[in-house]
Design a protein around this motif. Structure first.
Motif, short mmCIF file in Angstrom:
data_model
loop_
_atom_site.label_atom_id
_atom_site.label_comp_id
_atom_site.label_asym_id
_atom_site.label_seq_id
_atom_site.Cartn_x
_atom_site.Cartn_y
_atom_site.Cartn_z
N VAL A 40 32.45 36.62 33.90
CA VAL A 40 31.81 37.90 34.22
C VAL A 40 30.39 37.83 33.68
O VAL A 40 30.19 37.59 32.48
CB VAL A 40 32.56 39.09 33.60
N ARG A 56 35.86 34.90 30.87
CA ARG A 56 36.77 36.03 30.89
C ARG A 56 38.11 35.61 30.30
O ARG A 56 38.59 34.49 30.55
CB ARG A 56 36.96 36.51 32.33
N THR A 92 44.20 34.85 35.30
CA THR A 92 43.30 35.93 34.89
C THR A 92 43.61 37.18 35.69
O THR A 92 43.82 37.11 36.90
CB THR A 92 41.83 35.52 35.11
N ILE A 138 39.45 44.62 36.71
CA ILE A 138 38.01 44.83 36.88
C ILE A 138 37.78 45.59 38.17
O ILE A 138 38.24 45.16 39.24
CB ILE A 138 37.26 43.49 36.91
N SER A 189 37.54 44.53 27.21
CA SER A 189 36.58 43.43 27.09
C SER A 189 35.23 43.98 26.66
O SER A 189 34.84 45.08 27.03
CB SER A 189 36.44 42.69 28.43
N SER A 215 31.27 42.18 25.77
CA SER A 215 30.38 41.06 25.53
C SER A 215 29.03 41.62 25.09
O SER A 215 28.53 42.59 25.67
CB SER A 215 30.22 40.22 26.81
N THR A 271 31.78 37.34 23.01
CA THR A 271 32.59 37.98 24.04
C THR A 271 34.02 38.11 23.55
O THR A 271 34.66 37.11 23.18
CB THR A 271 32.58 37.16 25.34
N GLY A 275 37.90 39.73 24.40
CA GLY A 275 38.76 40.25 25.46
C GLY A 275 40.20 40.32 24.99
O GLY A 275 40.66 39.49 24.20
#
Length: 908
Positions: free
Chosen positions: A116, A121, A140, A145, A411, A413, A430, A432
């Motif tokens: 992303v 991710r 994933t 999203i 998530s 970042s 980042t 998650g």
């Protein structure tokens, strides 16, 4: 079929005709798009046109096409527009019903890396252990999203582990978030499946879907700072695609039991273990009495019942099937006992943000991320009243258990990037996290009988990942330019299994206490032991609970040489070290040769790897079964478990790959045409799979001793068991033209691929035996790997825009697939070891029309699967009593049929 062929033929002629028209009108009024799409994925040297890239990259402008596309989730959008990508909605597959496994170029869901805004991710917490493509993998969660938050999607169709690290064997998907400012945009969509197969093939309308998307952005300061925020809510109803339950539902005892209940007598209250009834004569008398109320019993059968004066004699008489007569008596229909086959019910809420703030002219800080909460509910197998897993004292008509899944995804970042002395520097962190919590409803722990609750907390899974990146790059004015990039990464991962309520996994005895090998079990009337744990999904036990972590560090270097304006060479290398299995070194070499101004040849070769996911190392789930008067464990055992050690199962290690690709790109700017074609080959060694169940009776004597020492009757494991080879061709043709106020974009894309297991199965330890290879890697597993996903997939799409109106047409070809069930396909009475049903190819047509009434408000009307095409129907042997009319073990285009929708678009 005739209409479908007409649409497809017209589509092809439309494409060719506009090309010819463009050639003829070149000097008149035609204007082609002079600005070619640029890509940043696959290179650290910055943006370049996608035809000049040394590796194949697809670019999909989601912000523009979301107005006309029938699909709304990222996975389903890519499945429709990207032939190399496959993802379909699953059914009756536990948590996988709410998380669609996604595959690129026919490889596994865990062999494609998702970014992303260029940052790694995290993967899902879910391990796909059910009978679907991608079994045994961890992918994933693209559904977490909102697609409305995206500007575009880039898909790198080439091995890229040397550039981006683990998982990038098949390629990389980069989701680029919106940066729009100064306006509020939104859309409200409503649709559903209008098809004769709706509502279990009775017709009408089901699968209603309401979705609301909002996006707002604005400036921060006056130096280019911004924030952009997206909110999305989806309310999706289930679809129902079962046939009509054709199996046995009620026996004679069920009929007598019902007559007694109508009179206020619950026969199940008279015993907890039929072999030890406190007043057996009372039970016998009641059966004699209420049997007389069953009007459809023949006089002869009534006489037999009245003459039976022991429970044993009655047990032998009352097993017979009386389903149709009893359904008529109770005013029920066979469809009342259908499973819920189709897409699951889903409520999905998502918030995503993308923010950048300049610090000065050279540096800026940024952050992006989001939170999503998704609640899904899917049905299991119907618990019928004539089955021992149904306690008819509470459920005289049985019940359909529901698997409730709460999926939370978080998530964030944050970083700072800028320029220092000619060096581009990017430092980021980042984080998650993805979690699955199972809440099982409308069910029961049968062994608890009357004391059973109807809802259970079955525990859950959680995966967390934190990644720190430091990246440097600099361009040097040597030859036609050299770009040097290097960097480092630290990644921390944690996998956690939380156990459920005691009643969700425990078997209780006849007295309602936790059962051991000594206390008597509860039984049904026929003497079958009542199973423990929550029906449909037994909870995770305390012994299954884990809280494990690992770390990985990496360093990479990437140098891109532009020797001349016609020769580009890119070289990359990466070293990674994992705390739980060791290190790996990988490299890549790619080149683009400009043979002519608009004709390029590109080629690449690389090594790659995929680290075993921490889930695959530590995931375990066990169930307790009563077999031969013993309490035994069956299930999936972790790679570090004691039983794995006793069986000498090796520790998981990384998958390694070698990839090569060669292709060309060709542009005809005057006609707005571009062609790309790429052939590829990928060899993967030590691929990780989930074995089938090793039964104690099937393993060698030494292994049986290990099973006995652990009280285990059956076990399956994750192991590096096979090697595979994948080869294929990607073809993309794009065309755009402008004439007389019209704008026309045409695109044809196709993927032809084949994945095969090669070499021997890597059996090991005490389970190393030729007779066990069919368990290590079963025939079903082979089909999931090689044939359950189309080997050929192609799409032909057109978008025509004139003034305020847009017209969209797409035909997608899905090649044939193979069902995983081993059945008698040819009807000769013999089931061959590899005899499977072939499910034929199909073409799906999408059509939509959008009109902008004012600059602020527009409306879209459309349909996905215009001609209501379905996969080939299952042969009877695969239908489970006519419940699965279509295969649930393949990944083609789903089984929901025609979907019609309307969408209100607005901006202010």
């Amino acid at each position: 079929m005739k209409n479908k062929k007409t649409i497809l033929s017209a589509s092809v002629l439309f494409f060719l005709g506009t090309y010819a028209f463009g050639q003829e009108k070149e000097k008149d009024s035609v204007k082609t798009n002079a600005v070619e799409e640029v890509v940043v994925l696959g290179s650290r040297a910055g943006a370049r046109s996608k035809t000049d890239s040394p590796v194949p990259v697809d670019v999909f402008n989601i912000k523009e096409t979301s107005v006309v596309l029938p699909q709304s989730s990222i996975g389903q959008i890519l499945n429709a527009v990207a032939p190399s990508f496959t993802s379909t909605i699953q059914t009756n597959s536990d948590g996988t019903d709410h998380l669609d496994p996604a595959q690129l170029r026919g490889l596994g869901p865990d062999q494609v890396l998702v970014l992303v805004n260029g940052k790694r991710r995290h993967t899902s917490a879910l391990v796909n252990v059910n009978g679907t493509p991608g079994r045994g993998t961890v992918g994933t969660d693209l559904n977490s999203i909102p697609s409305f938050a995206l500007n575009r999607i880039e898909v790198l169709r080439d091995g890229a582990s040397a550039q981006y690290g683990s998982d990038a064997i098949a390629g990389v998907i980069n989701l680029e978030l919106k940066k729009d400012i100064g306006k509020l945009t939104g859309q409200v969509s409503y649709g559903g499946n209008l098809t004769p197969t709706a509502n279990d093939h009775t017709g009408n309308f089901d699968g209603q879907n309401i979705q609301v998307d909002l996006n707002y952005g604005n400036k921060i300061g006056n130096k280019g700072g911004f924030y952009n925020i997206t909110w999305s809510s989806q309310f999706r109803n289930p679809t129902f695609r079962a046939g009509t339950e054709s199996g046995a539902i009620y026996n004679a005892y069920n009929a007598i039991e019902k007559r007694a209940l109508n009179d206020g007598v619950n026969l199940s209250s008279l015993f907890s273990n039929i072999n030890n009834v406190p007043n057996s004569q009372q039970l016998i008398n009641y059966i004699h009495q209420y049997a007389q109320g069953v009007s459809y019993f023949s006089p002869q059968f009534q006489n037999q019942i009245q003459a039976a004066n022991t429970i044993g004699a009655l047990q032998g008489l009352l097993k017979g099937d009386f389903t149709d007569q009893e359904l008529a008596y109770r005013g029920l229909d066979r469809k009342d006992f259908n499973m819920q086959v189709g897409q699951s019910k889903l409520n999905n809420h998502q918030l995503f943000a993308n923010i950048e703030v300049p610090v000065n002219d050279n540096w800026k800080v940024y952050t992006f991320g989001g939170y999503s909460f998704r609640h899904g509910s899917s049905g299991g197998f119907y618990r019928k009243p004539n089955q021992s897993r149904t306690f008819t004292g509470l459920y005289p008509d049985g019940y359909l258990p529901q698997i409730g899944t709460d999926i939370q995804d978080l998530s964030l970042s944050a970083g700072i990037k800028g320029n220092w002395d000619g060096w581009n520097i990017d430092f980021s962190n980042t984080f998650g996290q993805n979690s699955f919590t199972y809440n099982i409803r409308n069910t029961g722990n049968t062994s608890l009988r009357f004391a059973s609750p109807d809802e259970f907390d079955a525990g859950g899974l959680r995966f967390s990942q934190n990644t720190i990146n430091l990246d440097f790059s600099k361009k040097y004015d040597v030859w036609n330019g050299i770009n040097v990039a290097f960097g480092a990464e630290h990644r921390y991962e944690n996998f956690k299994i939380t156990h459920g309520d005691e009643a969700s996994y425990t078997t209780y005895d006849a007295a309602g206490n936790v059962w051991s090998n000594t206390s008597p079990r509860g039984t049904d009337f026929f003497g079958n032991a009542l199973p423990g744990g929550s029906q449909v999904f037994s909870g995770f036990k305390p012994v299954n609970a884990v809280d494990k972590n690992r770390q990985a560090v990496a360093a990479y270097a990437d140098v891109e040489f532009n020797f001349t304006n016609w020769l580009l060479v890119d070289a990359a290398a990466r070293y990674e070290n994992y705390s739980d299995f060791g290190s790996t070194f990988n490299y890549k070499l790619a080149s683009r040769i400009k043979v002519a101004p608009n004709f390029n040849v590109r080629l690449a070769g690389s090594t790659g790897f995929r680290a075993p996911s921490i889930h695959q190392i530590y995931y375990n789930v066990t169930s307790t079964l009563f077999t031969n008067s013993q309490l035994l464990e069956v299930g999936t055992f972790s790679n570090d478990s004691e039983i794995a050690g006793l069986l000498e199962m090796p520790k998981l290690k990384q998958e390694t790959s070698k990839s090569a690709s060669v292709g060309f790109t060709y542009r005809i700017p005057s006609a707005g045409l571009s062609f790309t074609a790429d052939g590829y080959f990928t060899r993967i060694n030590n691929r990780i799979i989930l074995t089938d169940q090793f039964l104690r009776a099937d393993v060698p004597a030494a292994a049986q001793a290990a099973f006995d020492a652990q009280g285990i009757n059956a076990a399956q494991f994750f192991t590096n068991a096979i090697d595979t080879e994948t080869k294929g061709i990607d073809l993309v043709i794009s065309h755009n033209v402008r004439f007389s106020g019209l704008k026309l974009d045409n695109s044809f894309a196709a993927n032809i691929s084949e994945t095969r297991k090669v070499g021997d199965i890597h059996s090991s330890g005490l389970l190393q035996s030729p007779n066990l290879e069919k368990i290590y890697f079963s025939e079903k597993s082979r089909v999931y790997l090689e044939e359950a996903v189309p080997r050929v997939k192609a799409s032909l799409s057109h978008t025509l825009t004139w003034k305020n109106a847009s017209f969209y047409l797409r035909n997608t070809y899905f090649g044939k697939v193979t069902g995983a069930d081993i059945i008698d396909v040819n009807g000769d009475g013999v089931v061959g070891f590899n005899e499977h049903q072939q499910i034929g190819h199909k073409i799906i047509t999408d059509l939509s029309l959008a009109y902008q009434f004012t600059k602020n408000v527009g409306l879209t009307l459309g349909v996905n699967n215009l001609f209501d095409i379905y996969p080939d129907k299952n042969l009877t042997a695969s239908t489970n009593n006519d419940q699965f009319i279509y295969s649930r073990s393949t990944s083609q285009f789903g089984q929901n049929g025609r979907y019609v929708f309307t969408r209100l678009n607005f901006n202010f």
